[in-house]
Design an enzyme around this catalytic site. Structure first.
Site, short mmCIF file in Angstrom:
data_model
loop_
_atom_site.label_atom_id
_atom_site.label_comp_id
_atom_site.label_asym_id
_atom_site.label_seq_id
_atom_site.Cartn_x
_atom_site.Cartn_y
_atom_site.Cartn_z
N HIS A 1 0.84 -1.20 0.00
CA HIS A 1 0.00 0.00 0.00
C HIS A 1 0.89 1.26 0.00
O HIS A 1 0.61 2.22 -0.72
CB HIS A 1 -0.86 0.06 1.26
N MET B 1 2.72 -9.27 -0.69
CA MET B 1 2.19 -8.66 0.54
C MET B 1 0.69 -8.53 0.43
O MET B 1 0.15 -8.22 -0.63
CB MET B 1 2.83 -7.30 0.77
N SER B 2 0.02 -8.81 1.53
CA SER B 2 -1.43 -8.73 1.56
C SER B 2 -1.87 -8.57 3.01
O SER B 2 -1.26 -9.16 3.91
CB SER B 2 -2.03 -10.02 0.98
P1 AMP Z 1 -6.70 -3.49 -0.31
O1 AMP Z 1 -6.44 -2.74 0.94
O2 AMP Z 1 -6.37 -4.94 -0.23
O3 AMP Z 1 -8.05 -3.19 -0.92
O4 AMP Z 1 -5.64 -2.92 -1.36
C1 AMP Z 1 -5.59 -1.55 -1.68
C2 AMP Z 1 -4.73 -1.37 -2.89
O5 AMP Z 1 -3.40 -1.83 -2.61
C3 AMP Z 1 -5.23 -2.19 -4.08
O6 AMP Z 1 -5.09 -1.41 -5.25
C4 AMP Z 1 -4.31 -3.37 -4.08
O7 AMP Z 1 -4.16 -3.96 -5.34
C5 AMP Z 1 -3.01 -2.73 -3.61
N1 AMP Z 1 -2.11 -3.74 -3.08
C6 AMP Z 1 -2.40 -4.71 -2.18
N2 AMP Z 1 -1.33 -5.51 -1.97
C7 AMP Z 1 -0.34 -5.03 -2.77
C8 AMP Z 1 1.02 -5.43 -3.02
N3 AMP Z 1 1.56 -6.46 -2.40
N4 AMP Z 1 1.73 -4.71 -3.90
C9 AMP Z 1 1.18 -3.65 -4.55
N5 AMP Z 1 -0.08 -3.22 -4.35
C10 AMP Z 1 -0.83 -3.91 -3.48
#
Ligand code: AMP
Length: 280
Positions: free
Chosen positions: A35, A183-184
């Site tokens: 993020h 990353m997640s």
């Molecule tokens: P989220 O909080 O999971 O909805 O993610 C918010 C944004 O961050 C989305 O556009 C995701 O695709 C991006 N994002 C999540 N994990 C990653 C990562 N490991 N690398 C790059 N962008 C990410």
């Protein structure tokens, strides 16, 4: 960093911002380096960067997943302050879904029929609703999305195209742990052992890339990688597919720029990842 919890306050503030470029990074919080890279990129490319944190119930097809979704708001605020994000939008449900800002809808037909679509009914409709509302509130010039959610980028690009939004979508590369795990926020639900095991996901993607670059045919790559995943009892395979990165079509002859996309369950956590196979 200015923190807005009320939509109207943000709108009033935004109305006064003239002749500056606005970047926007929508998130669901539990922020990690992936993020933060989006925010840093937005800061480089714009005069003012908004980040939103909103866990959007509409995009969760699984109630348990919504309940278990990590929430680390104090840590998130500190992380955003440390990289000097300009503003954080932190609305509650009613600030988004109050009928004052009407969400846009698009016909997702194809994108709903493939990959994540059938696995997560209603998910992309929920994404389109919240993103279209957030776009109307924040009115960014550029919005930053991670390619980790490859299909989501396609959905947002379709939304912008069909609704003629004057917004540039900037897809950003996937940030990984040292062992390759993408990353997640959901990784926090894995055990330490699970995080180590999860590095296999990237290894399978890398293996498909090596096979592709050696000239091995796509159906053969798919069979071999699926076979390996099935042999590992820690993982439950949801899908492993190779499609065209531009169209997401899977007709083998038409694939010009292949991307391998995977979804697996590990320790009850659903993990997704992808890799373009022709990149250097
Ligand atoms: P989220 O909080 O999971 O909805 O993610 C918010 C944004 O961050 C989305 O556009 C995701 O695709 C991006 N994002 C999540 N994990 C990653 C990562 N490991 N690398 C790059 N962008 C990410």
């Amino acid at each position: 960093m200015i923190i807005f919890t009320k939509t109207q306050e943000l709108i009033q503030f935004r109305e006064k911002q003239k002749n500056i470029s606005i970047g926007f990074v929508p998130t669901m919080g539990a922020l990690h380096q992936g993020h933060l890279e989006l925010v840093k990129r937005s800061k480089q490319e714009n005069d003012f960067t908004y980040v939103s944190i909103f866990v959007n119930p509409l995009q969760f097809n699984d109630k348990k997943d919504l309940e278990n979704y990590p929430r680390t708001i104090e840590q998130d605020i500190k992380a955003l302050q440390s990289i000097q994000a300009d503003a954080l939008f932190l609305p509650d449900f009613n600030q988004i879904y109050n009928n004052q800002i009407v969400p846009d809808e698009i016909d997702l037909t194809y994108l709903n029929l493939i990959l994540e679509g059938p696995k997560r009914p209603g998910h992309f409709e929920g994404v389109v609703k919240v993103v279209s509302i957030l776009f109307k509130i924040i009115q960014p010039d550029k919005a930053y999305f991670g390619l980790k959610d490859f299909q989501q980028v396609k959905v947002i690009q379709q939304l912008v195209r069909e609704k003629n939004y004057n917004i540039t979508i900037v897809p950003c590369h996937t940030v990984r742990e040292e062992n390759g795990l993408a990353m997640s926020s959901r990784n926090t639900r894995l055990s330490e052992e699970g995080k180590k095991k999860a590095s296999l996901i990237y290894k399978w993607l890398l293996q498909s890339k090596q096979m592709y670059q050696k000239g091995i045919a796509i159906p053969e790559i798919i069979n071999e990688v699926k076979h390996q995943i099935h042999q590992n009892k820690d993982f439950i395979l949801d899908y492993f597919e190779i499609r065209d990165a531009d169209t997401l079509y899977d007709n083998m002859a038409g694939i010009k720029k292949p991307v391998a996309l995977i979804a697996v369950y590990l320790e009850g956590v659903r993990l997704i990842d992808n890799l373009e196979l022709s990149d250097n």
